[in-house]
Motif scaffolding. Structure first.
Motif, PDB file in Angstrom:
ATOM      1  N   ALA A  44       0.819  -1.211   0.000  1.00  0.00           N
ATOM      2  CA  ALA A  44       0.000   0.000   0.000  1.00  0.00           C
ATOM      3  C   ALA A  44       0.851   1.259   0.000  1.00  0.00           C
ATOM      4  O   ALA A  44       0.448   2.303  -0.545  1.00  0.00           O
ATOM      5  CB  ALA A  44      -0.928  -0.008   1.224  1.00  0.00           C
ATOM      6  N   THR A  45       2.037   1.187   0.574  1.00  0.00           N
ATOM      7  CA  THR A  45       2.913   2.356   0.643  1.00  0.00           C
ATOM      8  C   THR A  45       3.384   2.797  -0.739  1.00  0.00           C
ATOM      9  O   THR A  45       3.587   3.994  -0.998  1.00  0.00           O
ATOM     10  CB  THR A  45       4.128   2.053   1.538  1.00  0.00           C
ATOM     11  N   PHE A  46       3.545   1.842  -1.658  1.00  0.00           N
ATOM     12  CA  PHE A  46       4.055   2.176  -3.003  1.00  0.00           C
ATOM     13  C   PHE A  46       2.963   2.112  -4.071  1.00  0.00           C
ATOM     14  O   PHE A  46       3.243   2.236  -5.252  1.00  0.00           O
ATOM     15  CB  PHE A  46       5.199   1.233  -3.369  1.00  0.00           C
ATOM     16  N   ALA A  47       1.703   1.887  -3.628  1.00  0.00           N
ATOM     17  CA  ALA A  47       0.560   1.971  -4.547  1.00  0.00           C
ATOM     18  C   ALA A  47      -0.434   2.945  -3.927  1.00  0.00           C
ATOM     19  O   ALA A  47      -1.536   2.590  -3.527  1.00  0.00           O
ATOM     20  CB  ALA A  47      -0.078   0.593  -4.742  1.00  0.00           C
ATOM     21  N   LEU A  48      -0.001   4.210  -3.861  1.00  0.00           N
ATOM     22  CA  LEU A  48      -0.741   5.221  -3.113  1.00  0.00           C
ATOM     23  C   LEU A  48      -2.048   5.604  -3.789  1.00  0.00           C
ATOM     24  O   LEU A  48      -2.147   5.614  -5.018  1.00  0.00           O
ATOM     25  CB  LEU A  48       0.123   6.474  -2.955  1.00  0.00           C
ATOM     26  N   PRO A  49      -3.063   5.941  -3.018  1.00  0.00           N
ATOM     27  CA  PRO A  49      -4.322   6.441  -3.588  1.00  0.00           C
ATOM     28  C   PRO A  49      -4.077   7.735  -4.367  1.00  0.00           C
ATOM     29  O   PRO A  49      -3.328   8.609  -3.940  1.00  0.00           O
ATOM     30  CB  PRO A  49      -5.184   6.706  -2.341  1.00  0.00           C
ATOM     31  N   GLY A  50      -4.695   7.838  -5.518  1.00  0.00           N
ATOM     32  CA  GLY A  50      -4.529   9.043  -6.337  1.00  0.00           C
ATOM     33  C   GLY A  50      -3.380   8.967  -7.317  1.00  0.00           C
ATOM     34  O   GLY A  50      -3.284   9.796  -8.231  1.00  0.00           O
ATOM     35  N   GLY A  51      -2.463   8.006  -7.160  1.00  0.00           N
ATOM     36  CA  GLY A  51      -1.359   7.834  -8.087  1.00  0.00           C
ATOM     37  C   GLY A  51      -0.246   8.855  -7.903  1.00  0.00           C
ATOM     38  O   GLY A  51      -0.148   9.511  -6.855  1.00  0.00           O
ATOM     39  N   TYR A  52       0.583   9.011  -9.002  1.00  0.00           N
ATOM     40  CA  TYR A  52       1.755   9.900  -8.953  1.00  0.00           C
ATOM     41  C   TYR A  52       1.677  10.946 -10.059  1.00  0.00           C
ATOM     42  O   TYR A  52       1.025  10.758 -11.086  1.00  0.00           O
ATOM     43  CB  TYR A  52       3.042   9.080  -9.111  1.00  0.00           C
ATOM     44  N   ARG A  53       2.393  12.067  -9.843  1.00  0.00           N
ATOM     45  CA  ARG A  53       2.441  13.133 -10.852  1.00  0.00           C
ATOM     46  C   ARG A  53       3.275  12.690 -12.044  1.00  0.00           C
ATOM     47  O   ARG A  53       4.197  11.884 -11.917  1.00  0.00           O
ATOM     48  CB  ARG A  53       3.040  14.411 -10.256  1.00  0.00           C
ATOM     49  N   ALA A  54       2.939  13.234 -13.183  1.00  0.00           N
ATOM     50  CA  ALA A  54       3.668  12.886 -14.406  1.00  0.00           C
ATOM     51  C   ALA A  54       5.109  13.369 -14.320  1.00  0.00           C
ATOM     52  O   ALA A  54       5.430  14.305 -13.566  1.00  0.00           O
ATOM     53  CB  ALA A  54       2.970  13.509 -15.622  1.00  0.00           C
TER      54      ALA A  54
ATOM     55  N   ASP B 280       6.797  15.081 -16.397  1.00  0.00           N
ATOM     56  CA  ASP B 280       7.048  16.442 -16.870  1.00  0.00           C
ATOM     57  C   ASP B 280       6.589  17.503 -15.873  1.00  0.00           C
ATOM     58  O   ASP B 280       6.751  18.704 -16.098  1.00  0.00           O
ATOM     59  CB  ASP B 280       6.354  16.675 -18.222  1.00  0.00           C
ATOM     60  N   HIS B 281       6.030  17.063 -14.782  1.00  0.00           N
ATOM     61  CA  HIS B 281       5.585  17.992 -13.738  1.00  0.00           C
ATOM     62  C   HIS B 281       6.793  18.466 -12.942  1.00  0.00           C
ATOM     63  O   HIS B 281       7.827  17.794 -12.885  1.00  0.00           O
ATOM     64  CB  HIS B 281       4.572  17.297 -12.822  1.00  0.00           C
ATOM     65  N   ILE B 282       6.644  19.630 -12.272  1.00  0.00           N
ATOM     66  CA  ILE B 282       7.767  20.170 -11.514  1.00  0.00           C
ATOM     67  C   ILE B 282       8.211  19.226 -10.406  1.00  0.00           C
ATOM     68  O   ILE B 282       9.381  19.168 -10.041  1.00  0.00           O
ATOM     69  CB  ILE B 282       7.394  21.547 -10.930  1.00  0.00           C
ATOM     70  N   ASN B 283       7.246  18.486  -9.853  1.00  0.00           N
ATOM     71  CA  ASN B 283       7.557  17.463  -8.842  1.00  0.00           C
ATOM     72  C   ASN B 283       7.206  16.075  -9.378  1.00  0.00           C
ATOM     73  O   ASN B 283       6.497  15.289  -8.746  1.00  0.00           O
ATOM     74  CB  ASN B 283       6.782  17.715  -7.544  1.00  0.00           C
ATOM     75  N   GLY B 284       7.653  15.799 -10.581  1.00  0.00           N
ATOM     76  CA  GLY B 284       7.319  14.554 -11.251  1.00  0.00           C
ATOM     77  C   GLY B 284       7.693  13.332 -10.433  1.00  0.00           C
ATOM     78  O   GLY B 284       8.758  13.273  -9.820  1.00  0.00           O
ATOM     79  N   GLY B 285       6.789  12.341 -10.427  1.00  0.00           N
ATOM     80  CA  GLY B 285       7.040  11.096  -9.702  1.00  0.00           C
ATOM     81  C   GLY B 285       6.599  11.117  -8.258  1.00  0.00           C
ATOM     82  O   GLY B 285       6.682  10.102  -7.561  1.00  0.00           O
ATOM     83  N   THR B 286       6.104  12.289  -7.778  1.00  0.00           N
ATOM     84  CA  THR B 286       5.652  12.367  -6.384  1.00  0.00           C
ATOM     85  C   THR B 286       4.147  12.121  -6.316  1.00  0.00           C
ATOM     86  O   THR B 286       3.425  12.283  -7.304  1.00  0.00           O
ATOM     87  CB  THR B 286       5.959  13.749  -5.789  1.00  0.00           C
TER      88      THR B 286
ATOM     89  N   THR C  87       0.271  12.524  -5.998  1.00  0.00           N
ATOM     90  CA  THR C  87      -0.573  13.649  -6.379  1.00  0.00           C
ATOM     91  C   THR C  87      -1.317  14.247  -5.182  1.00  0.00           C
ATOM     92  O   THR C  87      -1.659  15.428  -5.190  1.00  0.00           O
ATOM     93  CB  THR C  87      -1.611  13.214  -7.421  1.00  0.00           C
ATOM     94  N   LEU C  88      -1.582  13.438  -4.162  1.00  0.00           N
ATOM     95  CA  LEU C  88      -2.348  13.907  -3.010  1.00  0.00           C
ATOM     96  C   LEU C  88      -1.466  14.371  -1.854  1.00  0.00           C
ATOM     97  O   LEU C  88      -1.956  14.666  -0.771  1.00  0.00           O
ATOM     98  CB  LEU C  88      -3.294  12.797  -2.518  1.00  0.00           C
ATOM     99  N   ALA C  89      -0.163  14.422  -2.101  1.00  0.00           N
ATOM    100  CA  ALA C  89       0.756  14.831  -1.035  1.00  0.00           C
ATOM    101  C   ALA C  89       0.463  16.256  -0.594  1.00  0.00           C
ATOM    102  O   ALA C  89       0.058  17.100  -1.381  1.00  0.00           O
ATOM    103  CB  ALA C  89       2.200  14.715  -1.523  1.00  0.00           C
TER     104      ALA C  89
END
Length: 575
Positions: free
Chosen positions: A403-413, A415-421, A423-425
């Motif tokens: 669950a820690t690495f399959a977070l709800p909401g997924g990850y930012r693309a 090309d985003h400024i914080n890509g790979g983080t 989305t709900l952080a």
């Protein structure tokens, strides 16, 4: 004569040769030309089945139609003595007729006995009374059979013919005792109302009386018997127990009756409180504790108070003692006018009251010297329990890791400024979710490591016990954290589109934790009332403190989870 078959149908026909022809299902002894056994009346009627039944027993058992009634009359005409002859169980034909519910046959048999008395000019109905009062090998009359099957019409019929029938047997189980045991209140009243001068037997097995049975049933029955015969409350059975001592078996009993002293002791010196504690009946213990007339410190013949007995039930000598340590109830012991705090570990009866210990050496009685065989059994129990719990611990660790690495909401693309983080952080619920999964993983991992140590036979047994206890604590904490993580994860996903459903799920999830502790919560609630009666508000405050301590012990992960989320939110708003 003997015959065996799944059914037996008897048909008697008297002919001019004074012979009796009988058709039976099974194998006859002798056959005539038409395959019908023909025997003389005397040799036929003197025969019995393998169970010892005569032809009279067979007829009485299998019906009360016209043919059966006629058969009974014909048999009686040829062999009157068979009316009172018992079978292998001591049952007369009347026992059989009552047991089979053949009411017309019952009347026929009694009428036949009455005819015999009239023919003998007997004014005291001797034959009728002999028939009705005849006891089988279980010391039961036909009235007992009518009571057992709830046939009140037959009960009334038998008592009409013999108003003194309920007095028999004079020793053993009376019909009244049987009716009370079977919870047949109407029949019990009928037995007394139709008995001559309302006199009947109250006796039961093992020296008991009907009141011993009544206290195990309903309060109405107990009150009814006490109105009839108050002396029943003081009578002891063969073990020295009064009806009050029997009352502890009735877990639904709420009040203690004022019909006798609440301080009576049996031949072991046991009071009702001793017995209730010994059998682990918490509700009965609380009912007694709630009555100030009950002495808590009376000792039995071994010098044990009820609290001593409670302590002797502690499952020491194995790892259960360590598990119970985490959930033990604080007992306030009243000794010499001062309150002292002591811990008692008891799986079923946490006796919390102003009670004192006896003078015996409990250090030795509770912790007796252990043999190598005892340690071997304890080691095996630990190993088996470790294997079961380890499955749960590993399962929780696996789920939370994923669950820690399959977070709800997924990850930012990328090309985003914080890509790979995530989305709900940066949200309160996300911070709480991350902390919940982290705690669940850490606690389950610690539990797994402790279970590994507790399951290794080469490790010292006391050390294994400690590791096992620690593993149980952290495993329950990981479950609490996992439940919180699930609720927070669902809420994060649903809140933007269906906030109400998300809130409903968060409200429902804590019931998992409550269900895990429902036994202890129920016990504490039951214990609250008698403690208040004995010790006033001070006890209520102490009990509340104990409950809050238990809640804190169970819910500490929630404090960290939501406390951390609140702290990070505060920091973000005050940068």
């Amino acid at each position: 004569m003997a015959w065996i078959g799944q059914w037996i149908m008897v048909s008697l026909v008297i002919d001019g040769l004074d012979q009796v022809r009988i058709k039976v299902g099974g194998t006859p002894l002798r056959k005539g030309a038409n395959d019908t056994p023909v025997l003389s009346a005397v040799s036929l009627l003197e025969g019995v089945t393998v169970e010892g039944d005569t032809a009279f027993h067979v007829v009485a058992t299998h019906g009360d139609g016209h043919n059966f009634l006629r058969c009974a009359k014909l048999i009686y005409g040829k062999a009157k003595h068979l009316l009172l002859q018992p079978n292998g169980k001591g049952d007369t034909p009347l026992h059989c007729a009552v047991r089979a519910g053949n009411s017309q046959m019952v009347s026929q048999l009694i009428d036949l006995a009455s005819q015999h008395d009239r023919s003998m000019d007997s004014s005291d109905d001797k034959t009728v009374k002999d028939l009705l009062r005849k006891e089988n090998h279980s010391k039961e009359t036909a009235l007992h059979e009518a009571v057992r099957f709830g046939d009140i019409a037959t009960v009334k019929k038998l008592l009409t013919y013999d108003s003194g029938l309920a007095r028999f047997p004079q020793e053993g189980t009376s019909s009244l005792y049987l009716s009370i045991m079977l919870d047949k209140n109407v029949i019990a009243r009928t037995l007394r109302d139709m008995s001559e001068e309302n006199v009947l037997s109250y006796t039961g097995p093992n020296g008991q009386n009907a009141l011993h049975a009544a206290v195990l049933r309903r309060k109405e029955m107990t009150d009814m018997l006490l109105k009839w015969n108050k002396s029943l409350s003081e009578q002891r059975d063969n073990d020295g127990s009064t009806p009050l001592h029997f009352a502890h078996f009735n877990q639904t009993m709420k009040d203690r009756y004022p019909f006798t002293s609440l301080r009576l002791q049996d031949n072991r010196g046991y009071t009702a409180l001793h017995s209730a504690v010994e059998h682990g009946y918490l509700r009965i213990v609380c009912s007694l504790l709630g009555n100030k007339q009950v002495f808590l410190n009376l000792t039995d013949k071994n010098g044990q108070t009820p609290l001593d007995i409670a302590r002797s039930k502690i499952p020491t000598g194995n790892f259960y003692g360590w598990v119970i340590y985490f959930i033990s109830t604080l007992v306030f012991v009243f000794e010499k006018g001062t309150y002292k705090k002591r811990y008692i570990m008891h799986s079923s009866v946490p006796v919390q009251s102003m009670a004192a210990f006896g003078g015996i050496d409990f250090k030795r009685s509770i912790y007796p010297p252990k043999t190598s065989e005892d340690e071997s059994k304890e080691s095996q129990i630990l190993s088996d329990s470790t294997q079961t719990l380890a499955i749960g611990a590993v399962l929780v660790a696996t789920v939370t890791f994923g669950a820690t690495f399959a977070l709800p909401g997924g990850y930012r693309a990328d090309d985003h400024i914080n890509g790979g983080t995530p989305t709900l952080a940066g949200r309160y619920t996300f911070d709480a979710f991350i902390m919940a999964t982290t705690l669940a993983f850490i606690c389950s991992s610690i539990a797994t490591l402790d279970l590994m140590y507790s399951g290794i036979p080469m490790v010292n047994l006391p050390v294994r016990r400690k590791h096992f206890a620690v593993s149980v604590f952290f495993l329950t904490s990981s479950t609490t954290s996992l439940v919180a993580a699930f609720a927070l994860g669902v809420y994060m996903v649903l809140a933007p589109v269906d906030r109400n459903t998300g809130i409903a799920i968060c409200v429902i999830n804590p019931f998992v934790v409550l269900y895990r502790n429902k036994g202890r919560l129920q016990d504490l609630c039951v214990l609250a009332a008698p403690l208040y009666i004995r010790m006033g508000l001070w006890a209520s405050f102490s009990l509340t403190k104990d409950i809050l301590s238990g809640v804190l012990l169970e819910c500490w992960p929630l404090i960290i989870i939501f406390g951390w989320a609140g702290y990070t939110t505060y920091c973000r708003h005050h940068r």
